[in-house]
Each structure stands twice: as structure tokens, then as C-alpha cells.
Design an enzyme around this catalytic site. Sequence first.
Site, PDB file in Angstrom:
ATOM      1  N   ASN A  95      76.082 101.265 -23.355  1.00  0.00           N
ATOM      2  CA  ASN A  95      76.838 100.104 -22.871  1.00  0.00           C
ATOM      3  C   ASN A  95      77.646  99.459 -24.002  1.00  0.00           C
ATOM      4  OD1 ASN A  95      76.093 100.222 -20.171  1.00  0.00           O
ATOM      5  ND2 ASN A  95      74.229  99.037 -20.500  1.00  0.00           N
ATOM      6  N   SER A 121      75.836 104.279 -14.876  1.00  0.00           N
ATOM      7  CA  SER A 121      75.014 103.438 -14.011  1.00  0.00           C
ATOM      8  C   SER A 121      74.108 104.317 -13.164  1.00  0.00           C
ATOM      9  CB  SER A 121      75.894 102.569 -13.099  1.00  0.00           C
ATOM     10  OG  SER A 121      75.108 101.698 -12.311  1.00  0.00           O
ATOM     11  N   GLY A 123      70.316 103.698 -13.734  1.00  0.00           N
ATOM     12  CA  GLY A 123      68.999 103.227 -14.114  1.00  0.00           C
ATOM     13  C   GLY A 123      67.959 104.323 -14.128  1.00  0.00           C
ATOM     14  N   LYS A 193      82.781  99.768 -16.660  1.00  0.00           N
ATOM     15  CA  LYS A 193      81.341  99.535 -16.575  1.00  0.00           C
ATOM     16  C   LYS A 193      81.005  98.069 -16.873  1.00  0.00           C
ATOM     17  CE  LYS A 193      76.930 100.702 -16.313  1.00  0.00           C
ATOM     18  NZ  LYS A 193      76.153  99.746 -17.082  1.00  0.00           N
ATOM     19  N   ASN A 197      79.024  95.622 -14.334  1.00  0.00           N
ATOM     20  CA  ASN A 197      77.825  94.840 -14.615  1.00  0.00           C
ATOM     21  C   ASN A 197      78.037  93.359 -14.353  1.00  0.00           C
ATOM     22  OD1 ASN A 197      76.798  97.291 -15.451  1.00  0.00           O
ATOM     23  ND2 ASN A 197      75.733  96.426 -17.198  1.00  0.00           N
ATOM     24  N   GLU A 200      77.550  93.027 -10.778  1.00  0.00           N
ATOM     25  CA  GLU A 200      76.100  93.143 -10.548  1.00  0.00           C
ATOM     26  C   GLU A 200      75.407  91.800 -10.752  1.00  0.00           C
ATOM     27  OE1 GLU A 200      72.882  94.906 -13.485  1.00  0.00           O
ATOM     28  OE2 GLU A 200      74.039  96.519 -12.560  1.00  0.00           O
ATOM     29  N   TYR A 201      75.790  91.082 -11.796  1.00  0.00           N
ATOM     30  CA  TYR A 201      75.225  89.756 -12.032  1.00  0.00           C
ATOM     31  C   TYR A 201      75.440  88.859 -10.822  1.00  0.00           C
ATOM     32  CZ  TYR A 201      74.454  90.105 -17.156  1.00  0.00           C
ATOM     33  OH  TYR A 201      74.009  90.418 -18.401  1.00  0.00           O
TER      34      TYR A 201
END
Length: 320
Positions: A95, A121, A123, A193, A197, A200-201
Amino acid sequence: MKIGFIGLGKMGGRMTQRLMKHGHTCVVFDQDAQAVQQVCKQGAQAAGSLDELVQQLQGPRVVWVMLPAGKITQETIELLAKRMQPEDVIIDGGNSFYKDDLKRQDFLKKFGIHLLDVGTSGGVWGLENGYCLMIGGVRQVYEQCEPLFAALAPGANDAAYKAVAQGEGSPDDQAAQQGYLWCGPCGSGHFVKMVHNGIEYGLMQAYAEGFELLQAREEIGQQVGNIAQVWRRGSVVRSWLLDLCAAALHEDVQLSAYQGHVADSGEGRWTVEAALEQRVPANVLSCALYTRFRSRQEISFAEKMLSAMRAGFGGHKETA
């Protein structure tokens, strides 16, 4: 293809396994000898040092670096540059900050070495489900490494994906439908990316606040787990994050295993900084970041919900 792989943590080790399942050969190195042994049991070839790793590869070499952003990635790339040859390729799959990619590209040009920045991405579930890959760098170098990206990506078999598939088009259209994409020149992959993210937050914060509102209402608070389940069936808010919420609530509707201390990756901050630089309103993303700061001062059910989702998709542990 034969690839060198550095960094066998929560994602890196699983990525090598997926690559090998698709017929690629991995030469692996990590400071943790046990991590190396574990991956070698799956068929990888061990390297005891960066020198050994480079020596086991033939030019043009491809080495994937899967390490935390910052100093350790920078130092590893610098050490590799001294050992690799012109036309070799370094892939940074961590990242990293996209502006650091530009500096590293200039540094590697002195050695004739190419850099691809790959936002990754997926996980801890990537081995099973595949990884979404956002790639930046020279187009020709991307195409040279494309078999690796195709192996790591999920493919076009997901039922939810098929519902919105657009059919065959350009090579980029087809790659995107498989789960990987060349996004542009160096830095583009990590920029995409970073925004990913940031979004995503915001999504996580919306779920967390909604479930706190439900949990606070006495008449339905104990049904919050089943509410998460019913929303997964046909609702417009269904998603993988909602699946993780439902799984956490099924284990314990009070989320008592979580303290509600929510960390923020550098990418959340970088997203807000980029929004400021480009004068793009990012109200939700900014608020979500600030809420994570607040979580370190007080505990609420929403923060516990955020912690549960982070543990679910990335195996992230709460830190003081």
C-alpha cells in the site's frame, strides 16, 4: 512464469499459493524463516537472502515486493536495484503512497529496471476468492507480467459480477472483468487503490453507524444480527462488508471481543490529502477518517463494528 516474491505476511504468503496453483513458480524470501518454510511446503523455492533470490531467477527477472508501505519497502527496492539487471521488473504490491512510486521509478531508471505499482485488495480471503489488482507502470511491462495478474485475479465467475457484466470489449475491458486492470502510468495503481480504501472507510462508517442506531433501540436491539442477515438477501445495501458484519454479530451480538479502537492506514489520510489538492469535495471520506481518530478517545458500538469488519476482511487486530 518464474517470479521472486518478498514478504510472506497475511496476504503475501497466500498470494504465492494462488500463483503456484495456477502453474507459476515462486522463489520466496522473508525475514521470518517459519513463513518461508510454510510456503515451501506448498511448493515454493526458498531463498536465504536477496542475493539468492535474484540468482535463482533468469532475466528479465520479475520480483514482487509485498511489504508494509514506507521504509522497509524503500530499502528493499534499493537493495534489489543493486542486484538486478536492466530490463528486470520490480512489482510493489503493498500500500505504498503513489508519490513515492514516482520517486522510485526515477531511481530505478538509473539501473534500467522497471517498476509496476499494484494496488492489491482481497485481504486474507484472496487465496480462495482472488485479488482485485489495480496496476500502474509502463504498458508493455504490464503486458509482460499479465499472466501473473490473471492468476491472482478472481476471474469472471462471480454471480454478483455477472449481473452487471458488459460483455467482451477491449483488452482492458476483458481484464477488468477478470478482476485486474492497467490503470495508467507509474503511480496510477496505488492512486486507484488509495481512493478504493478511502471509499472503504466511508462504507464501513455507514454500516457501523447504522448498526449502532439499530442496537440502541431497545425493542429491536437483540435482532440486530438477524437484521444484518435479512439485508444480505436481495437488499440494495448488500455487500461483502455486510457479510462480515453479519458474521461478527452472529458470533456475539454485543461485539464484546472488540474494544472499538480503530486504526487508520496511510491510505485514508492520503485520500483526504488528494481531495484537498484536487479541490474535490470528499465529505464522507473525510468524516470517516476523523471518526477513526475519535475511536481512540472513546468507545462506541459503531467503533466495535468497524473493528469487527477490519478483522473479518483483513485479519487486522486492534492496537492500543
